[in-house]
Design an enzyme around this catalytic site. Structure first.
Site, PDB file in Angstrom:
ATOM      1  N   SER A  91       0.794  -1.230   0.000  1.00 37.27           N
ATOM      2  CA  SER A  91       0.000   0.000   0.000  1.00 37.27           C
ATOM      3  C   SER A  91       0.824   1.277   0.000  1.00 37.27           C
ATOM      4  O   SER A  91       0.275   2.370  -0.006  1.00 37.27           O
ATOM      5  CB  SER A  91      -0.921   0.007   1.223  1.00 37.27           C
ATOM      6  OG  SER A  91      -0.161  -0.120   2.404  1.00 37.27           O
ATOM      7  N   THR A 191      -1.809   3.672   4.393  1.00 34.80           N
ATOM      8  CA  THR A 191      -0.900   4.782   4.141  1.00 34.80           C
ATOM      9  C   THR A 191       0.069   4.860   5.288  1.00 34.80           C
ATOM     10  O   THR A 191      -0.309   4.571   6.419  1.00 34.80           O
ATOM     11  CB  THR A 191      -1.702   6.105   4.118  1.00 34.80           C
ATOM     12  OG1 THR A 191      -2.526   6.118   2.973  1.00 34.80           O
ATOM     13  CG2 THR A 191      -0.803   7.322   4.109  1.00 34.80           C
ATOM     14  N   THR A 209       1.520   6.960  -0.030  1.00 35.24           N
ATOM     15  CA  THR A 209       0.636   5.812  -0.256  1.00 35.24           C
ATOM     16  C   THR A 209       0.497   5.506  -1.745  1.00 35.24           C
ATOM     17  O   THR A 209       0.722   6.383  -2.594  1.00 35.24           O
ATOM     18  CB  THR A 209      -0.773   6.101   0.311  1.00 35.24           C
ATOM     19  OG1 THR A 209      -1.569   4.915   0.268  1.00 35.24           O
ATOM     20  CG2 THR A 209      -1.492   7.194  -0.465  1.00 35.24           C
ATOM     21  N   THR A 242      -5.281   7.805   7.733  1.00 35.71           N
ATOM     22  CA  THR A 242      -5.197   6.629   6.886  1.00 35.71           C
ATOM     23  C   THR A 242      -6.594   6.026   6.792  1.00 35.71           C
ATOM     24  O   THR A 242      -7.407   6.194   7.691  1.00 35.71           O
ATOM     25  CB  THR A 242      -4.178   5.598   7.420  1.00 35.71           C
ATOM     26  OG1 THR A 242      -4.163   4.457   6.551  1.00 35.71           O
ATOM     27  CG2 THR A 242      -4.502   5.145   8.826  1.00 35.71           C
TER      28      THR A 242
HETATM   29  C1  SD4 Z   1      -6.175   6.830   0.108  1.00 34.08           C
HETATM   30  N1  SD4 Z   1      -5.953   7.259   2.460  1.00 34.08           N
HETATM   31  O1  SD4 Z   1      -5.609   6.935  -0.949  1.00 34.08           O
HETATM   32  C2  SD4 Z   1      -5.347   6.624   1.336  1.00 34.08           C
HETATM   33  C3  SD4 Z   1      -5.135   5.191   1.523  1.00 34.08           C
HETATM   34  C4  SD4 Z   1      -5.007   4.760   2.929  1.00 34.08           C
HETATM   35  O2  SD4 Z   1      -5.293   3.263   4.620  1.00 34.08           O
HETATM   36  O3  SD4 Z   1      -4.592   5.374   3.783  1.00 34.08           O
HETATM   37  N2  SD4 Z   1      -5.394   3.673   3.341  1.00 34.08           N
HETATM   38  O4  SD4 Z   1      -7.398   6.858   0.221  1.00 34.08           O
END
Ligand code: SD4
Length: 341
Positions: A91, A191, A209, A242
């Site tokens: 991720s 993230t 991310t 996140t």
């Molecule tokens: C997103 N917030 O691109 C990021 C991904 C993430 O845990 O944090 N996921 O939406």
């Protein structure tokens, strides 16, 4: 050690929350004096907080950089490098999941408390360290945000390293997803957000991310957005997010967390109250998949998630550990907001 508010401050907070819930549109009503009610020790030395257990390795690197005399920004950048280079992490960085077209598009931003500076890259392709690209945008341009091909071109001109993406394992995952035509987009979204109070008393933060797995090409989440996935106010504190970015960026989530700390909430209270505010307003209610971390100017820290079990990493000179943030409960939700149908 997990720092918690005293019972007294908890009572004060709950009373305030009740007032807030009972009165639509009410302001968070605490003056700076309220913050003093909360009996939390000031931390000596740096306090480094990041999302998820994988953030711990980044925290440890950030601490090492600070202990060697590196700046707060160096600590954020080099700390996040560790996660960006971890190919087992699907991720963040090179090991990240591709979008629906099989292309890895990475989002990242960085903020410096001193000078209130910010830099960001969105949907950048084939750059090994998006956090460094974000830092270069902040330090070498008059802009805050570069996206897509322009961001990549800029990063390469700045001498940043290119990298092949997706890695073979992720390409295979993507091929499988394509073949199965599963609608499992959104299942993989983590993230690294890393925020820190440096020994010089200043606050810094960054996040990086690959975003929502199999997202539409060109989609930006909260992570490249200042105030969305990250916000730093050097007089107050820093916050990072996140989770499902769409549920964060529509509410300027990290900005709200910092804003609540400015009005007297502790980091944990600010994270939880932000999620409550979003859940009360959002048609999805508590089904948000969002989480926040926060640290304040005093070195107090905390985290909260829209569901129980959000884990985050906290590193100081005396310990480095994974903790669990508070989760939103049905009781927390209070009166239902106007958007809930
Ligand atoms: C997103 N917030 O691109 C990021 C991904 C993430 O845990 O944090 N996921 O939406």
């Amino acid at each position: 050690m997990r720092i918690k508010p005293t019972p007294n401050s908890r009572r004060t907070f709950l009373k305030q929350t009740t007032v807030l819930a009972a009165s639509a549109g009410a302001m968070w009503h605490t003056g700076s004096s309220q913050a003093k009610d909360v009996d939390m020790p000031n931390q000596a030395g740096p306090v480094i907080v990041s999302t998820w257990p994988f953030g711990k390795a980044s925290n440890d690197e950030a601490l090492r950089i600070l202990q060697q005399g590196g700046s707060g920004l160096d600590a954020v950048e080099k700390g996040i490098w560790i996660t960006e280079d971890d190919l087992s992490n699907s991720s963040v960085g090179r090991g990240g999941m591709p979008n629906a077209a099989g292309v890895v598009q990475l989002d990242s931003c960085i903020m410096s408390g001193p000078g209130h500076k910010a830099g960001s890259v969105g949907a950048i392709e084939g750059i090994r360290h998006p956090i460094s690209a974000a830092r270069h945008v902040m330090e070498k341009t008059k802009h805050v945000m570069l996206v897509g091909a322009g961001a990549r071109e800029f990063a390469l001109k700045e001498g940043l390293e290119a990298a092949e993406m997706p890695i073979e394992a992720r390409r295979q995952d993507w091929l499988k997803w394509k073949a199965e035509q599963e609608k499992n987009a959104g299942k993989n979204h983590d993230t690294i957000a890393l925020i820190l109070l440096a020994p010089d008393g200043h606050l810094y933060g960054g996040c990086s991310t690959s975003g929502w797995a199999y997202k539409l090409p060109g989609r930006l989440g909260d992570s490249p957005l200042i105030g969305g996935g990250l916000y730093v106010d050097d007089e107050v504190g820093a916050a990072g997010a996140t989770g499902l970015g769409e549920n964060v960026l529509r509410y300027c989530g990290s900005f709200q967390v910092v804003s609540l700390m400015e009005r007297g909430a502790t980091p944990e209270e600010a994270c939880l109250e932000t999620i409550k505010k979003i859940a009360r307003k959002d048609p999805k209610g508590a089904d948000l998949s969002i989480n926040f971390i926060a640290v304040d100017k005093k070195g107090r820290y905390g985290a909260a998630g829209s569901a129980a079990g959000f884990t985050y990493s906290v590193t100081t000179t005396t310990s480095s550990k994974v903790l669990t943030g508070v989760g939103l409960t049905a009781v927390d939700l209070g009166p239902i907001g106007g958007n809930r149908k």
